[in-house]
Design a protein around this motif. Structure first.
Motif, short mmCIF file in Angstrom:
data_model
loop_
_atom_site.label_atom_id
_atom_site.label_comp_id
_atom_site.label_asym_id
_atom_site.label_seq_id
_atom_site.Cartn_x
_atom_site.Cartn_y
_atom_site.Cartn_z
N ALA A 147 0.78 -1.24 0.07
CA ALA A 147 0.15 0.01 0.01
C ALA A 147 0.76 1.07 0.09
CB ALA A 147 -0.90 0.02 1.14
N GLN A 148 1.94 1.25 0.84
CA GLN A 148 2.71 2.52 0.83
C GLN A 148 3.42 2.63 -0.51
OE1 GLN A 148 6.71 1.80 2.46
NE2 GLN A 148 6.89 3.90 3.12
N SER A 149 3.83 1.42 -1.04
CA SER A 149 4.55 1.90 -2.40
C SER A 149 3.45 2.15 -3.60
CB SER A 149 5.70 0.47 -2.93
OG SER A 149 4.80 -0.52 -3.28
N HIS A 150 2.32 1.62 -3.49
CA HIS A 150 1.33 1.79 -4.46
C HIS A 150 0.96 3.34 -4.51
CE1 HIS A 150 -1.70 1.37 -7.49
NE2 HIS A 150 -2.72 1.86 -6.45
N THR A 151 0.59 3.63 -3.22
CA THR A 151 -0.01 5.08 -3.12
C THR A 151 1.11 6.25 -2.83
OG1 THR A 151 -0.13 4.78 -0.53
CG2 THR A 151 -2.16 4.15 -1.77
N ARG A 152 2.16 5.84 -2.59
CA ARG A 152 3.18 6.76 -2.19
C ARG A 152 2.80 7.60 -0.98
NH1 ARG A 152 6.96 6.78 -6.41
NH2 ARG A 152 6.31 5.71 -8.20
#
Lengths: 451, 482
Positions: A147-152
């Protein structure tokens, strides 16, 4: 040495062919100062018979599920495992194979993974599932990192209704990556819309729900997930796969990532491991999913076959850009789950789920009639519930232990402000007699009858 | 199509069942599920009888290569014999049906298993403290790096970079990234060992650690290991040993004495637990005293005769597993250690080393040997000579399948052209190795005389060469597509 075939003569012949005069010559690259000059301080090797005796005596020092009536849950459950599960998964062709790096001679393992992925997608109603991760807690950690890498974005919201150990594992892995975790308050054990609205912000990468939640409550997540999406965040749901024969799957409510613990699907409790981390995602996240994925392809003759696919995502190619270091799965546990789900089918899964739910609400109802017992959190429970009772929890545990009952897990250990409460789990294995025995013992304890 | 195995879904017929749930002994109480919460369409799981399930998965199982069938010299994966008795022991109810949160007093045997295993691993590695929590080698790497991070933070700052050699396992750089560090890759020297001069040039105060596999992934022992470690310690950094190759060192040398601050052990490799088609593994981490406070919580400890779980560890990095790691694997590993014992430990490594060097000596006539010195428990060859004839390492690997043998690891380490990484392990007899040598020589001969035979291999496997590129392009990863 019963596991080492070569004799001293074999070794001599081999050393001759290698062209050295003694084994020591092969150790030349190791500086003399680093070579161990004494034997390891480990007992001398034992015969098979002696090993069995030693290990059996260790096993007997434990009180297993057969010596106690167990009402323990919190992520590990005493569900029935049909005989064929262990028998088939224990075949040496599954047991002693490795990662299917050469697909032409690994079609068995690869097809099982494909079937496993298909079943997990069906249970959760998601578009893609991987070949499994280490366990429920690590699966949640991977979901949060995705989720962190997808949403930045770098903020994650969750609640005490998400397994505290899952949250601990996730924090261990998330903190160094700069993820900030905020624990939101619950109302009567549940997530409330208004509480979410007031805290969701543009920094929020994901909100984590558990379904049924840690207290066994079944919550309607659809409106919550809508709110999460409206804020541009991902909805991560930790779901019990065994409940999916009865409950509406989170995929139908647009969950972005569904993770869970697959132990309940045909795997022994085994003191907490090996377990089976389930990981499923919606279409848009497939190429970001960690771990292995098996896919269908064709061979040169046009026959259907299976290979590991999308391997370029991870450490195989990207190396220093990787967003996950997972390179294994819990293959054998996934195999057990696949066989389990094939056996129980849609009807069996529904029946098991119905029985868990009936049992849970039966015991809950029984306890509600006992003065001095306070049930927490109204609403429908799946296979777990929380109660507190008048009296000292350690004394109660001791009282019950003398009656060969492990009555539940004290919530004190999780520091969630429910120090005098117990989490009780009921699977389809518990019978009415056993639950009556439980309720009678509670009554006896509260009456102060002698232990 | 001939030879296609149906999917379990294709065997499904509405109304068939493979499981009868027991009659529920209680009546429903109170209101049931509301319609919004009740599942509307059931999961499309297969509907099959028990005998169909048994036949289907038996049929699938035989489409696998596995160590009980034949040679499996997959380098770095350490495919050795898995003793049967260990399976029997792990399935004892006293181990298999324990709940992880039952009171410690009712799980003394389980805690003793973990404690004893930890003590043995400390002795084998010469390190001071242990966690059994990591569920796989890669998770062990990450756990150790998180402990490094915590330790260095206490020393003034976590620092920024971690160095690995270019021959490192792919999980090393990935673990570095996940631990929040930058990867600095160091080229190997011409001898296949770490280039110490190059290391000196890149060491600075921002380097948190060096991660090293020893023996390295070329099968070579890092001869200058003490010097390397003291260089890194000199700038205040830490040194981590990737223990994937521990099979070469048992009773011969110990990471603790070389100066490593931490290492992980792949229990499934060195201590011979079944690989299960890709797991479960187990990756305990051993550390020196100064890192002990940071171990994941809980830690197993002994107070007199009693074993406890210590959850109260203020400096711990936290949990890395929901419970205590892959306990079922711990049981098998301890049983293996008890069987092999003191003398057996060394015998494992000695035999593994002799077997690898035997293959090295016998195959170096036909295959390119990229490095000169004796190898440890695995040997890396190059298929460059065969490639010049138009036959790639992949072709040779596929041809091996026709002989019923599993190929070595291919194209790894990345720094060797057309690499073939062979790990025979101590389980294999001289006869098996001789047979493999014969087959490899025949394959080499065919690369000269009949290259098409190799390029079209395999010929005898359940399916022939599979189109891996198409699988990624036209993604088909579940049965029901809607």
């Amino acid at each position: 040495m019963r596991y080492i075939p070569n004799t001293p003569d074999d070794r001599q012949a081999m050393l001759r062919d290698i062209g050295v005069s003694s084994f020591e010559d092969l150790l030349k690259p190791i500086p003399k100062s680093l070579r161990l000059s004494r034997p390891l301080n480990i007992p001398k090797g034992k015969s098979e018979q002696e090993v069995v005796a030693t290990m059996t005596s260790l096993a007997r020092k434990n009180l297993d599920a057969a010596s106690f009536l167990s009402f323990l849950g919190a992520g590990s459950y005493d569900h029935y495992v049909p005989a064929a599960v262990g028998d088939l998964a224990g075949r040496s062709e599954f047991l002693t194979a490795y990662t299917p790096y050469q697909p032409e001679v690994s079609q068995g393992t690869l097809q099982v993974i494909y079937e496993f992925q298909s079943m997990i997608c069906e249970l959760f109603r998601m578009n893609a599932a991987n070949a499994s991760l280490y366990d429920g807690g690590t699966a949640l950690a991977e979901a949060v990192m995705l989720a962190q890498s997808h949403t930045r974005r770098s903020r994650v919201l969750w609640f005490d209704s998400v397994h505290p150990h899952y949250r601990k594992v996730t924090r261990t892995l998330g903190d160094p990556l700069g993820i900030r975790f905020d624990t939101m308050p619950l109302t009567d054990g549940r997530v409330k819309d208004a509480a979410l609205d007031s805290t969701l912000d543009v920094e929020t990468a994901a909100v984590v729900f558990q379904y049924p939640n840690f207290f066994g409550l079944i919550e309607h997540l659809e409106p919550l997930i809508e709110r999460v999406h409206a804020a541009g965040a991902l909805a991560i749901v930790v779901a019990d796969p065994l409940a999916m024969g009865v409950l509406e799957p989170p995929g139908n409510w647009d969950a972005d990532i569904v993770v869970g613990e697959g132990q309940a699907l045909g795997n022994p409790q085994s003191y907490g491991g090996p377990y089976l981390g389930l990981f499923a995602v919606s279409e848009k996240l497939v190429r970001r999913a960690p771990g292995r994925i098996a896919g269908i392809t064709r061979d040169v003759d046009g026959r259907r076959g299976y290979v590991l696919t999308l391997q370029t995502r991870e450490q195989h190619i990207r190396r220093d850009k990787a967003t996950s270091n997972i390179c294994t799965n819990e293959g054998l546990c996934a195999t057990r789950a696949t066989i389990f789900l094939s056996l129980v089918g849609p009807q069996g899964l529904r029946e098991i789920g119905e029985t868990c739910m009936k049992n849970c609400n039966y015991l809950r109802n029984k306890l509600s009639e006992i003065p001095g017992v306070q049930l927490l959190f109204d609403g429908l429970h799946f296979k777990e519930f929380v109660f507190r009772l008048k009296g000292d929890v350690p004394a109660f545990l001791e009282f019950m232990a003398k009656r060969d009952i492990l009555p539940g897990i004290p919530l004190k250990r999780f520091n969630m402000g429910l120090d005098d409460a117990l989490l009780v789990a009921l699977t389809e294995r518990r019978t009415a007699d056993e639950m009556d025995r439980y309720a009678d013992a509670v009554r006896a304890f509260l009456k102060g009858s002698p232990s | 199509m001939q030879n296609e195995t149906p999917l379990i879904f294709e065997l499904s017929r509405e109304g068939r069942r493979g499981y009868d749930a027991p009659d529920s002994s209680v009546q429903a109480v109170g209101p049931g599920l509301s319609p919004e919460l009740r599942r509307k369409s059931p999961p499309r799981l297969p509907e099959v009888s028990e005998n169909t399930v048994v036949r289907h998965y038996t049929n699938l199982s035989v489409r696998n290569h596995h160590i009980d069938r034949d040679f499996y010299p997959l380098g770095s994966c350490t495919m050795k014999y898995n003793p049967r008795v260990n399976e029997q022991i792990a399935s004892l109810p006293g181990f298999a049906s324990l709940h992880p949160l039952q009171p410690a007093i009712t799980a003394q045997g389980a805690l003793e298993v973990m404690f004893r295993l930890g003590e043995a691993l400390k002795e084998v590695t010469g390190l001071d403290a242990v966690t059994l929590q990591p569920a796989a080698g890669a998770q062990g790497e990450l756990t150790a790096l998180l402990m490094f991070r915590a330790y260095l933070t206490g020393q003034g700052g976590p620092r920024r970079k971690i160095i690995i050699p270019d021959s490192a396992h792919g999980t090393n750089p990935a673990s570095i990234r996940v631990a929040g560090y930058e990867v600095v890759e160091l080229p190997s020297g011409g001898d296949g060992l770490l280039d110490v001069e190059a290391l000196k040039r890149i060491l600075d105060e921002e380097v948190a650690a060096l991660m090293l596999t020893n023996p390295n992934t070329l099968g070579l022992f890092e001869t200058r290991i003490e010097e390397i470690i003291s260089l890194v310690h000199g700038i205040g950094g830490l040194v981590y040993m990737d223990g994937a190759n521990l099979n070469a060192m048992l009773g011969i040398c110990r990471p603790g004495e070389m100066g490593f601050d931490a290492c992980h052990i792949n229990l499934h490799k060195t201590f011979s637990t079944p690989h299960g088609g890709g797991g479960p593994g187990s990756g305990p981490v051993l550390v020196k005293k100064h890192l002990e406070p940071f171990l994941p919580s809980p830690v197993v400890c002994r107070h007199g005769e009693r074993f406890e779980l210590d959850w109260d560890r203020p400096d711990s990095i936290g949990h890395v597993h929901t419970f205590f790691g892959n306990f079922g694997v711990h049981v098998r590993a301890l049983a293996y250690i008890l069987s092999m014992g003191q003398e057996g430990m060394r015998e494992i490594s000695e035999t593994a080393i002799v077997n690898a060097n035997y293959l090295r000596a016998k195959l170096s006539t036909e295959f390119e040997l990229p490095f000169g010195s004796p190898c440890m428990h695995e040997v890396v060859l190059s298929g460059d000579r065969q490639k010049a004839r138009g036959v790639r390492t992949a072709d040779m690997a596929k041809r091996l399948l026709d002989y019923g043998m599993h190929p070595p690891t291919v194209y790894f380490p990345l720094i060797v052209h057309e690499a073939l990484m062979i790990e025979p392990t101590e389980s294999e007899s001289k006869e098996t190795l001789d047979e493999f040598i014969e087959v490899m020589r025949q394959i080499n001969k065919d690369s000269l005389e009949n290259p098409d035979l190799l390029k079209t291999a395999p010929h005898t496997t359940p399916v022939r060469r599979l189109d891996e590129a198409a699988a990624a392009r036209m993604l088909d990863i579940r049965y029901y597509k809607d």
